[in-house]
Design an enzyme around this catalytic site. Structure first.
Site, PDB file in Angstrom:
ATOM      1  NE  ARG A   1      -3.209  -2.249   2.700  1.00 35.47           N
ATOM      2  CZ  ARG A   1      -3.834  -3.098   1.433  1.00 35.47           C
ATOM      3  NH1 ARG A   1      -3.932  -3.278   0.808  1.00 35.47           N
ATOM      4  NH2 ARG A   1      -4.292  -4.493   2.480  1.00 35.47           N
TER       5      ARG A   1
ATOM      6  CB  SER B   1      -2.192 -14.466   5.405  1.00 36.05           C
ATOM      7  OG  SER B   1      -2.919 -13.858   5.955  1.00 36.05           O
TER       8      SER B   1
ATOM      9  CB  CYS C   1      -6.411 -17.163  16.839  1.00 35.94           C
ATOM     10  SG  CYS C   1      -4.506 -15.640  16.997  1.00 35.94           S
TER      11      CYS C   1
ATOM     12  CB  THR D   1      17.483  -7.152  13.734  1.00 33.62           C
ATOM     13  OG1 THR D   1      18.667  -7.026  12.624  1.00 33.62           O
ATOM     14  CG2 THR D   1      16.534  -7.781  12.972  1.00 33.62           C
TER      15      THR D   1
HETATM   16  P1  FAD Z   1       3.250 -16.871  12.517  1.00 31.92           P
HETATM   17  O1  FAD Z   1       2.165 -16.374  12.528  1.00 31.92           O
HETATM   18  O2  FAD Z   1       3.828 -18.209  13.494  1.00 31.92           O
HETATM   19  O3  FAD Z   1       3.735 -17.364  11.145  1.00 31.92           O
HETATM   20  C1  FAD Z   1       5.206 -17.547  11.336  1.00 31.92           C
HETATM   21  C2  FAD Z   1       5.736 -18.370   9.624  1.00 31.92           C
HETATM   22  O4  FAD Z   1       7.004 -18.593   9.508  1.00 31.92           O
HETATM   23  C3  FAD Z   1       5.660 -19.786   9.964  1.00 31.92           C
HETATM   24  O5  FAD Z   1       4.255 -20.608   9.163  1.00 31.92           O
HETATM   25  C4  FAD Z   1       6.126 -20.430   9.411  1.00 31.92           C
HETATM   26  O6  FAD Z   1       6.473 -21.726   8.929  1.00 31.92           O
HETATM   27  C5  FAD Z   1       7.258 -19.470   8.559  1.00 31.92           C
HETATM   28  N1  FAD Z   1       9.058 -19.623   9.215  1.00 31.92           N
HETATM   29  C6  FAD Z   1       9.394 -19.858   9.876  1.00 31.92           C
HETATM   30  N2  FAD Z   1      11.124 -19.972   9.885  1.00 31.92           N
HETATM   31  C7  FAD Z   1      10.703 -20.127   8.346  1.00 31.92           C
HETATM   32  C8  FAD Z   1      12.320 -19.667   7.654  1.00 31.92           C
HETATM   33  N3  FAD Z   1      13.022 -19.851   7.725  1.00 31.92           N
HETATM   34  N4  FAD Z   1      11.829 -19.780   5.992  1.00 31.92           N
HETATM   35  C9  FAD Z   1       9.837 -20.310   5.638  1.00 31.92           C
HETATM   36  N5  FAD Z   1       9.471 -19.616   6.395  1.00 31.92           N
HETATM   37  C10 FAD Z   1       9.644 -20.135   7.892  1.00 31.92           C
HETATM   38  N6  FAD Z   1      -2.606 -15.105  19.788  1.00 31.92           N
HETATM   39  C11 FAD Z   1      -3.549 -13.910  19.595  1.00 31.92           C
HETATM   40  O7  FAD Z   1      -3.345 -12.815  20.368  1.00 31.92           O
HETATM   41  N7  FAD Z   1      -4.682 -14.586  20.489  1.00 31.92           N
HETATM   42  C12 FAD Z   1      -5.291 -15.896  19.997  1.00 31.92           C
HETATM   43  O8  FAD Z   1      -6.351 -15.587  20.681  1.00 31.92           O
HETATM   44  C13 FAD Z   1      -3.972 -17.060  19.584  1.00 31.92           C
HETATM   45  N8  FAD Z   1      -4.312 -18.047  19.909  1.00 31.92           N
HETATM   46  C14 FAD Z   1      -3.811 -18.445  19.046  1.00 31.92           C
HETATM   47  C15 FAD Z   1      -4.587 -19.785  18.900  1.00 31.92           C
HETATM   48  C16 FAD Z   1      -2.608 -20.833  18.619  1.00 31.92           C
HETATM   49  C17 FAD Z   1      -3.788 -22.079  18.131  1.00 31.92           C
HETATM   50  C18 FAD Z   1      -1.887 -20.191  18.434  1.00 31.92           C
HETATM   51  C19 FAD Z   1      -0.644 -21.456  17.163  1.00 31.92           C
HETATM   52  C20 FAD Z   1      -1.930 -19.285  18.301  1.00 31.92           C
HETATM   53  C21 FAD Z   1      -2.556 -18.345  18.739  1.00 31.92           C
HETATM   54  N9  FAD Z   1      -2.000 -16.961  19.695  1.00 31.92           N
HETATM   55  C22 FAD Z   1      -2.807 -15.933  19.474  1.00 31.92           C
HETATM   56  C23 FAD Z   1      -0.840 -16.169  18.919  1.00 31.92           C
HETATM   57  C24 FAD Z   1      -0.565 -16.115  17.259  1.00 31.92           C
HETATM   58  O9  FAD Z   1      -1.100 -17.176  16.576  1.00 31.92           O
HETATM   59  C25 FAD Z   1       1.359 -15.256  17.339  1.00 31.92           C
HETATM   60  O10 FAD Z   1       1.591 -14.384  17.958  1.00 31.92           O
HETATM   61  C26 FAD Z   1       1.152 -14.833  15.709  1.00 31.92           C
HETATM   62  O11 FAD Z   1       0.799 -15.818  15.162  1.00 31.92           O
HETATM   63  C27 FAD Z   1       2.946 -14.792  15.793  1.00 31.92           C
HETATM   64  O12 FAD Z   1       3.257 -14.412  14.256  1.00 31.92           O
HETATM   65  P2  FAD Z   1       4.357 -14.527  13.514  1.00 31.92           P
HETATM   66  O13 FAD Z   1       4.325 -13.923  12.364  1.00 31.92           O
HETATM   67  O14 FAD Z   1       5.280 -13.752  14.925  1.00 31.92           O
HETATM   68  O15 FAD Z   1       4.640 -16.429  13.666  1.00 31.92           O
END
Ligand code: FAD
Length: 814
Positions: free
Chosen positions: A25, A42, A46, A276
């Site tokens: 955007r 995406s 949760c 970082t």
């Molecule tokens: P993620 O959303 O986990 O995304 C990271 C992605 O990076 C993953 O898909 C992984 O495959 C990919 N990845 C990792 N390493 C590599 C690599 N080297 N190369 C390529 N890809 C890679 N939070 C709330 O606030 N409320 C809730 O109700 C809640 N419920 C949840 C329920 C569940 C079952 C889970 C698992 C989590 C929940 N969370 C909740 C937490 C929330 O989903 C996470 O805090 C959030 O998704 C984190 O975002 P992120 O982008 O850091 O990681």
């Protein structure tokens, strides 16, 4: 035209996908590539537990975006099933490998890392056995859902947010769930007293809750399927499947290998713009560490909200440079629903502040989700913590049935806005009866905190009457009898001014009530009369122990069954929500007196004790209990006045048991007590029922010997205790006592003639089902506490005696 920046993003879910969308955007011409190890981008992590439990039926709704939709709508290149394996910072190259093993190096101007966090899998024996699952993505969800469909018994290890959501969902699809937690509470992020309603709800809904025990290892079950889990305590649990939800670990291996700076717990360190230690590499989400805006220390919060906003901030800084709004840090606002109860936290818990050595003050208040007089009012508990010097809020926790999210969000906003307890007291919140109250529980928390700060209110957080402290229960006498507070003296609040002489002025005292408000009023009276009075914070609502087994009356029916039973009968409705015990039961009593034969009374109450009080009321009064159910904190009970039961204000005449006997045991003498138990055993032998109602000296028969130490007794209570005989072994004879000689002789003669002694008679009567009821009024008069009486004794008043007497053919006074 912009510069065609090459931007790579590792991780395509919460942080990564929001960064990608925001980048597009802001810069239509940037070259954006998203690299995701998994199959999906995406998706709504949760929502995963709710598809397993069937509450979200349509799986496709969890995929918020697909690789195709991102490419189509945002012109973003998406590489799924591709893992980033190395960062060559000097050459600004990211090495990636796809699922076929093919590697390539992609050039970047800016790189965003949002790799998230992995579920913890400790190195325990058997941890990799099939049947042990963790939940992070859609494939995990599909596997667990398929396995759960075939399973009956499920072990959920870890009672944090995800563990609780899973336990709830699995119960809802009819599974037997055991929830094991190493800490001595569920939701270890919260303070223990704030998690009790959640624990109670889990137990009520059939979850077997095992606290203070961890997993030692797993083994395959003997029958070939399923898992045997061994706990640290040595206990063994079987499960058709195991769900591990014991926390997460940041996926910071890639960053570490590239030499980026990590925090103490292995998170990637970032500055206010999510950069970082390499300014061309940004990090967002669960893998990164940022600033705690409350205490200025490091903060790593694995939650969806922070991940999304951090991804956006990183994108802003890449495109807008120093004009970008910095990330203000995360305070950790989280909430969970567990069946009909919700609980959540924002900012720091008391436990955390203690660990950090930060000075704080605290209070907790109870209130209603909306005006107490408006139907459906349910209780909420709000706890706040603040900095003593400034009054600035440091943390808040809320639990209840309805409106928890709203209060938690107010507190989160207040913390972010650096508001103080004075600000909370004066917050002007939306109020109309269906939504709130003129004084919201958040305002009340502010008032309470200010009263503490101004010295008007000396808070007590524990409930221990002792030789040095008096514990004064100011609840109505009926409530004190129904739900006694150990070691307390009961003087109902309205009687306090006229009964001050019953309290020792030289001893400090703590007042306690149901909700924590009346005890504060009482402490104000006492302080002004010169007593050293503290008031218990939160009241018995917060301090009452958890009921391990919810002993609902088996005769009760579900709401649907009850409505079938109701048929065409007239139903009178009564709303007793918003009233604390004994309010609801007193309203039921009044309303039931006006029922005509056959009419049904349907009552709604929000006092938790009503769930057991209602069937007990029906049993005691002879009304037919049609059902009692609890939903979202509202307990609905239905009773019917039967045409032939004669149920009314007095106890039901019901059917008289001609062989049954009710005896008032007034005497504390050996021979008379024996006579009572001989008759009771006789009644049992004749197939009847027996109730012995012990009053005044008769109470001595039921005393334990030796007596347990009981705190909080007055001098006179103790004196009575020393002087009176303790239990059957110490009772004198009514005649020829002769300083004990007569009693000894009589016992000897009975033994030599093989006649039963009093303890044996008592044992067989109890085993046969005789009810032993101790008169609460006499106990009060003689200073005898429940814990001084033998096990199995019920407490009761005159109504209890009359109720029993009305149903038995023989009624005696000994
Ligand atoms: P993620 O959303 O986990 O995304 C990271 C992605 O990076 C993953 O898909 C992984 O495959 C990919 N990845 C990792 N390493 C590599 C690599 N080297 N190369 C390529 N890809 C890679 N939070 C709330 O606030 N409320 C809730 O109700 C809640 N419920 C949840 C329920 C569940 C079952 C889970 C698992 C989590 C929940 N969370 C909740 C937490 C929330 O989903 C996470 O805090 C959030 O998704 C984190 O975002 P992120 O982008 O850091 O990681």
């Amino acid at each position: 035209m912009a510069s065609k920046k090459k931007i790579l993003i590792v991780g395509g879910v919460a942080g990564g996908a929001s960064a990608a969308a925001r980048l597009r955007r802001l810069d239509e011409f940037a070259n954006i590539t998203l690299i995701e190890r998994g199959r999906d981008v995406s998706f709504a992590n949760c929502g995963l537990p709710y598809h397993i439990g069937g509450e979200i039926t349509d799986r496709s709704k969890l995929a918020v975006q697909t690789p195709e939709s991102l490419e189509r709508q945002l012109a973003i290149k998406v590489k799924t099933n591709t893992e980033a394996t190395a960062i060559h910072r000097k050459d600004k190259l990211l090495e990636v490998r796809d699922s076929s093993g093919k590697t390539e190096r992609l050039a970047y101007d800016k790189l965003i890392l949002s790799p998230g966090a992995q579920p913890l899998k400790p190195e325990l024996p058997g941890i990799d056995l099939p049947g042990i699952y963790t939940l992070r993505n859609l494939q995990d969800m599909d596997r667990i859902k398929a396995a759960a469909e075939k399973a009956q018994q499920i072990l959920v290890i870890g009672a944090g947010f995800i563990g609780l959501e899973m336990a709830e969902q699995l119960i809802q699809v009819g599974k037997q769930v055991r929830l094991v937690e190493l800490a001595d509470q569920v939701l270890p992020q919260l303070d223990p007293e704030m998690t009790k309603p959640v624990e109670q709800e889990l137990i009520r809904k059939g979850v077997e809750l095992i606290l203070s025990d961890g997993i030692k290892g797993f083994a395959p079950r003997q029958n070939g399927t399923g898992i045997l889990a061994e706990l640290n305590s040595g206990k063994e649990l079987e499960g058709d499947l195991v769900l591990l939800s014991i926390g997460v670990r940041p996926e910071s291996g890639l960053a570490k290998s590239a030499g980026l700076e990590l925090g103490a717990r292995g998170h990637i360190k970032t500055n206010a713009h999510m950069q970082t230690s390499d300014p061309d590499i940004y990090a967002a989400g669960d893998a990164c560490e940022n600033l705690d805006p409350i205490l200025d220390g490091p903060s790593a919060i694995p939650l969806g909200g922070p991940a999304n906003r951090q991804g956006r901030c990183a994108a802003d800084h890449i495109i807008l440079g120093e004009q970008a709004q910095p990330y203000p840090g995360s305070i950790g606002t989280a909430i969970v629903r567990v069946f009909d109860v919700a609980a959540g936290i924002t900012g720091h818990s008391e436990k955390r502040l203690k660990q950090l050595g930060v000075e704080y003050k605290k209070t907790a208040v109870n209130g209603f989700n909306h005006a107490g007089y408006f139907p459906g009012a349910t209780n909420l508990t709000v706890k706040i913590l603040w900095e003593p010097a400034t009054g600035r809020l440091l943390g808040g926790q809320v639990n209840g049935h309805d409106g928890v999210d709203k209060r938690l969000d107010i507190l989160a906003t207040a913390i972010k806005g650096k508001l103080t307890i004075e600000d909370l007291a004066q917050l002007e919140l939306a109020y109309a009866p269906p939504f709130g109250a003129a004084r919201d529980p958040i305002n009340t928390a502010g008032f309470s905190a200010m009263n503490i700060r101004n010295g008007l209110y000396q808070p007590a957080f524990g409930l221990s009457g002792s030789d040095d402290t008096q514990l004064l229960d100011v609840r109505p006498a009926e409530v004190a009898k129904l739900k006694p507070i150990p070691d307390s003296i009961n003087i109902p609040y309205p009687e306090l001014r006229s009964r001050l002489d019953e309290l020792e002025k030289s001893k400090p005292l703590t007042t306690v009530c149901t909700m924590g408000k009346t005890s504060y009023f009482a402490s104000r009276i006492l302080k002004q009369y010169g007593y050293n009075a503290q008031s218990h914070v939160g009241g018995w609502t917060v301090a009452a122990p958890i009921q391990r087994s919810e002993n609902n009356n088996p005769s009760t029916k579900s709401a649907e069954e009850a409505s079938v039973v109701a048929g065409d009968d007239t139903v009178v409705k009564l709303d007793a929500t918003g009233l604390a015990c004994p309010g609801p039961i007193m309203r039921v009593r009044e309303a039931s007196l006006n029922l005509s034969d056959g009419e049904i009374l349907e009552v709604k109450a929000s006092d938790a004790g009503f769930l057991t009080d209602f069937p007990a009321f029906c049993n005691a009064t002879g009304y037919e209990c049609l059902g009692v159910t609890s939903e979202k904190g509202i307990i609905t009970g239905s009773l019917r006045k039967n045409r032939d039961s004669g149920a009314q204000q007095s106890l039901s005449p019901a059917t008289v048991d001609s062989n049954g006997t009710t005896i008032v045991v007034f005497s504390g003498e050996l021979d008379k007590a024996m006579a009572a138990f001989v008759i009771a055993n006789g009644a049992l032998a004749m197939g009847g029922k027996a109730t012995l109602f012990f009053t005044f000296w008769g109470l001595n028969v039921l005393r334990k010997n030796p007596s347990p130490t009981v705190k909080g007794k007055t001098f006179m209570d103790k004196l009575f205790g020393w002087m009176l005989p303790k239990g059957p072994g110490k009772l004198p004879l009514s005649n020829m006592h002769m300083a004990g000689m007569g009693t000894t002789m009589m016992k000897g003669r009975m033994a030599s003639k093989n006649l039963p002694n009093l303890p044996d008679l008592m044992e067989s009567a109890i085993k046969g089902g005789t009810r032993l009821v101790a008169c609460t009024m006499s106990m009060e008069a003689m200073g005898i506490r429940r814990e001084e009486l033998i096990d199995g004794v019920e407490l009761g008043g005159v109504a209890e005696f009359l109720g029993a007497a009305s149903k038995t053919g023989t009624n005696l006074f000994i």
